[in-house]
Write a protein that holds these residues in place. Structure first.
Motif, PDB file in Angstrom:
ATOM      1  N   GLN A   1       0.813  -1.006   0.171  1.00  0.00           N
ATOM      2  CA  GLN A   1       0.331  -0.062   0.126  1.00  0.00           C
ATOM      3  C   GLN A   1       1.177   1.316   0.245  1.00  0.00           C
ATOM      4  O   GLN A   1       0.747   1.920  -0.743  1.00  0.00           O
ATOM      5  CB  GLN A   1      -0.881   0.085   0.800  1.00  0.00           C
ATOM      6  CG  GLN A   1      -1.979  -1.145   1.214  1.00  0.00           C
ATOM      7  CD  GLN A   1      -3.106  -0.175   2.410  1.00  0.00           C
ATOM      8  OE1 GLN A   1      -2.981   0.117   3.435  1.00  0.00           O
ATOM      9  NE2 GLN A   1      -4.112  -0.982   2.261  1.00  0.00           N
TER      10      GLN A   1
ATOM     11  N   LYS B   1       1.456   3.605  -3.425  1.00  0.00           N
ATOM     12  CA  LYS B   1       0.670   5.375  -3.358  1.00  0.00           C
ATOM     13  C   LYS B   1       1.681   6.154  -3.104  1.00  0.00           C
ATOM     14  O   LYS B   1       0.984   7.272  -4.059  1.00  0.00           O
ATOM     15  CB  LYS B   1       0.049   5.480  -1.401  1.00  0.00           C
ATOM     16  CG  LYS B   1      -0.514   6.299  -1.126  1.00  0.00           C
ATOM     17  CD  LYS B   1      -1.079   6.280   0.161  1.00  0.00           C
ATOM     18  CE  LYS B   1      -1.976   7.760   0.369  1.00  0.00           C
ATOM     19  NZ  LYS B   1      -2.944   7.226   1.828  1.00  0.00           N
ATOM     20  N   THR B   2       2.554   6.005  -2.531  1.00  0.00           N
ATOM     21  CA  THR B   2       4.210   6.944  -3.216  1.00  0.00           C
ATOM     22  C   THR B   2       4.418   6.953  -4.231  1.00  0.00           C
ATOM     23  O   THR B   2       4.242   8.391  -4.528  1.00  0.00           O
ATOM     24  CB  THR B   2       5.283   6.624  -1.729  1.00  0.00           C
ATOM     25  OG1 THR B   2       5.163   6.598   0.032  1.00  0.00           O
ATOM     26  CG2 THR B   2       6.373   7.871  -1.924  1.00  0.00           C
TER      27      THR B   2
ATOM     28  N   LYS C   1       1.691   8.789  -6.137  1.00  0.00           N
ATOM     29  CA  LYS C   1       1.946  10.533  -5.669  1.00  0.00           C
ATOM     30  C   LYS C   1       3.256  11.338  -6.674  1.00  0.00           C
ATOM     31  O   LYS C   1       2.662  12.668  -7.216  1.00  0.00           O
ATOM     32  CB  LYS C   1       1.891  10.822  -4.080  1.00  0.00           C
ATOM     33  CG  LYS C   1       0.568  10.638  -3.459  1.00  0.00           C
ATOM     34  CD  LYS C   1       0.414  10.511  -2.515  1.00  0.00           C
ATOM     35  CE  LYS C   1      -1.109  11.018  -1.864  1.00  0.00           C
ATOM     36  NZ  LYS C   1      -1.688  10.898  -0.608  1.00  0.00           N
TER      37      LYS C   1
ATOM     38  N   GLU D   1      -8.859   2.182   3.701  1.00  0.00           N
ATOM     39  CA  GLU D   1      -7.732   3.176   2.754  1.00  0.00           C
ATOM     40  C   GLU D   1      -8.667   3.339   1.252  1.00  0.00           C
ATOM     41  O   GLU D   1      -8.049   2.811   0.079  1.00  0.00           O
ATOM     42  CB  GLU D   1      -6.766   1.731   2.380  1.00  0.00           C
ATOM     43  CG  GLU D   1      -5.612   2.727   1.752  1.00  0.00           C
ATOM     44  CD  GLU D   1      -4.935   4.319   1.947  1.00  0.00           C
ATOM     45  OE1 GLU D   1      -5.519   5.151   2.120  1.00  0.00           O
ATOM     46  OE2 GLU D   1      -4.338   4.354   3.562  1.00  0.00           O
TER      47      GLU D   1
ATOM     48  N   PHE E   1      -8.305   5.482  -0.522  1.00  0.00           N
ATOM     49  CA  PHE E   1      -6.824   5.856  -1.558  1.00  0.00           C
ATOM     50  C   PHE E   1      -6.872   4.537  -2.824  1.00  0.00           C
ATOM     51  O   PHE E   1      -6.874   4.793  -3.899  1.00  0.00           O
ATOM     52  CB  PHE E   1      -5.064   5.654  -1.386  1.00  0.00           C
ATOM     53  CG  PHE E   1      -4.226   5.809  -2.224  1.00  0.00           C
ATOM     54  CD1 PHE E   1      -3.986   7.062  -2.837  1.00  0.00           C
ATOM     55  CD2 PHE E   1      -3.962   5.086  -3.460  1.00  0.00           C
ATOM     56  CE1 PHE E   1      -3.309   7.728  -3.734  1.00  0.00           C
ATOM     57  CE2 PHE E   1      -2.748   4.644  -3.989  1.00  0.00           C
ATOM     58  CZ  PHE E   1      -2.561   6.334  -4.234  1.00  0.00           C
ATOM     59  N   PHE E   2      -6.941   2.950  -2.612  1.00  0.00           N
ATOM     60  CA  PHE E   2      -7.645   2.420  -3.335  1.00  0.00           C
ATOM     61  C   PHE E   2      -8.736   1.663  -3.392  1.00  0.00           C
ATOM     62  O   PHE E   2      -8.774   1.089  -4.667  1.00  0.00           O
ATOM     63  CB  PHE E   2      -6.663   0.805  -2.534  1.00  0.00           C
ATOM     64  CG  PHE E   2      -4.940   1.628  -2.232  1.00  0.00           C
ATOM     65  CD1 PHE E   2      -4.471   0.617  -3.159  1.00  0.00           C
ATOM     66  CD2 PHE E   2      -4.717   1.702  -1.358  1.00  0.00           C
ATOM     67  CE1 PHE E   2      -3.091   1.072  -2.918  1.00  0.00           C
ATOM     68  CE2 PHE E   2      -2.937   1.955  -1.100  1.00  0.00           C
ATOM     69  CZ  PHE E   2      -2.703   1.802  -1.996  1.00  0.00           C
TER      70      PHE E   2
ATOM     71  N   ASN F   1     -11.117   6.300  -6.911  1.00  0.00           N
ATOM     72  CA  ASN F   1     -10.118   7.119  -6.620  1.00  0.00           C
ATOM     73  C   ASN F   1      -8.742   7.108  -7.514  1.00  0.00           C
ATOM     74  O   ASN F   1      -8.345   8.614  -7.649  1.00  0.00           O
ATOM     75  CB  ASN F   1      -9.641   6.883  -5.315  1.00  0.00           C
ATOM     76  CG  ASN F   1     -11.231   7.677  -4.917  1.00  0.00           C
ATOM     77  OD1 ASN F   1     -12.046   8.329  -4.729  1.00  0.00           O
ATOM     78  ND2 ASN F   1     -10.715   6.739  -3.170  1.00  0.00           N
ATOM     79  N   ILE F   2      -8.601   5.726  -8.013  1.00  0.00           N
ATOM     80  CA  ILE F   2      -6.975   5.709  -8.475  1.00  0.00           C
ATOM     81  C   ILE F   2      -7.591   6.325  -9.908  1.00  0.00           C
ATOM     82  O   ILE F   2      -6.945   7.498 -10.294  1.00  0.00           O
ATOM     83  CB  ILE F   2      -7.153   4.277  -8.560  1.00  0.00           C
ATOM     84  CG1 ILE F   2      -6.528   3.431  -7.216  1.00  0.00           C
ATOM     85  CG2 ILE F   2      -5.766   4.186 -10.304  1.00  0.00           C
ATOM     86  CD1 ILE F   2      -5.389   3.793  -7.047  1.00  0.00           C
TER      87      ILE F   2
ATOM     88  N   GLN G   1      -7.397  10.152  -9.524  1.00  0.00           N
ATOM     89  CA  GLN G   1      -6.126  10.640  -9.709  1.00  0.00           C
ATOM     90  C   GLN G   1      -5.879  11.318 -11.105  1.00  0.00           C
ATOM     91  O   GLN G   1      -4.866  12.243 -11.679  1.00  0.00           O
ATOM     92  CB  GLN G   1      -5.735  10.433  -9.136  1.00  0.00           C
ATOM     93  CG  GLN G   1      -5.641  10.031  -7.214  1.00  0.00           C
ATOM     94  CD  GLN G   1      -4.945   9.708  -6.212  1.00  0.00           C
ATOM     95  OE1 GLN G   1      -3.267   9.528  -6.374  1.00  0.00           O
ATOM     96  NE2 GLN G   1      -5.547   8.328  -5.833  1.00  0.00           N
TER      97      GLN G   1
END
Length: 195
Positions: free
Chosen positions: A9, A13-14, A17, A62, A64-65, A69-70, A73
């Motif tokens: 994860q 994520k990092t 971004k 989470e 973000f996943f 949302n993916i 972005q």
């Protein structure tokens, strides 16, 4: 590129971004995901990507996943073109077993996901409740094998790549696994994009 246990994860994520921060107008993004996905029943079967270190029962912790949302972005980036290739099923079942505890080993249909369909195209491994099959003879996932093969052999536009990949994936899924595990790739968005 993150593979196996490195596709955690935090690293996904990092890395995403950092990549999105560097994207400039005129750039192209190629997003490839090959791994498990799960629909979350408590969120109306919202599809989530399952990172290597994620417990399926806690995937919704989470946000973000969440696939929406993916895609959001990617769509919000400055890129002129976004090509997403997703070799994952979001049926909640892998190898005939439920991924989520307390959910019967029956295939669920994940909620559809919205994104910028003018600048982005998403090629997926199969229809909503189909498996994303392996292809042991070639040591790959079935859909990924044909995507890579067709790119290497010269498919340079999405429409042709998808047409070839869909036919080959479907035919091979029937030959290898029969009707029960038929796999028909799907496409959404701007299929007129070139690679």
């Amino acid at each position: 590129m993150l593979i196996n246990e490195n596709a955690s994860q935090a690293k996904i994520k990092t890395s995403m971004k950092k990549m999105l921060r560097r994207v400039k107008s005129g750039d192209s993004i190629y997003f490839y995901y090959n791994g498990h996905g799960v629909p979350v029943p408590s969120l109306n079967n919202e599809p989530f990507m399952l990172a290597s270190n994620t417990e399926p029962d806690f995937v919704a912790d989470e946000s973000f996943f969440a696939l929406k949302n993916i895609y959001a972005q990617l769509s919000a980036s400055k890129a002129d073109k976004i090509v997403a290739i997703v070799d994952s099923c979001f049926s909640g079942v892998t190898d005939g077993k439920a991924v989520l505890k307390g959910v019967a080993a029956t295939k669920m249909v994940a909620k559809s996901v919205e994104f910028d369909k003018n600048r982005m195209v998403v090629m997926s491994a199969g229809k909503g409740n189909q498996y994303s099959n392996g292809y042991d003879k070639k040591a790959h996932r079935l859909f990924s094998f044909y995507v890579m093969k067709n790119i290497i052999e010269g498919d340079s536009d999405i429409k042709t790549l998808f047409k070839d990949t869909k036919a080959q994936t479907y035919d091979t899924s029937l030959e290898e696994y029969g009707d029960v595990r038929a796999q028909e790739p799907t496409i959404e968005g701007n299929f007129r994009l070139s690679l």
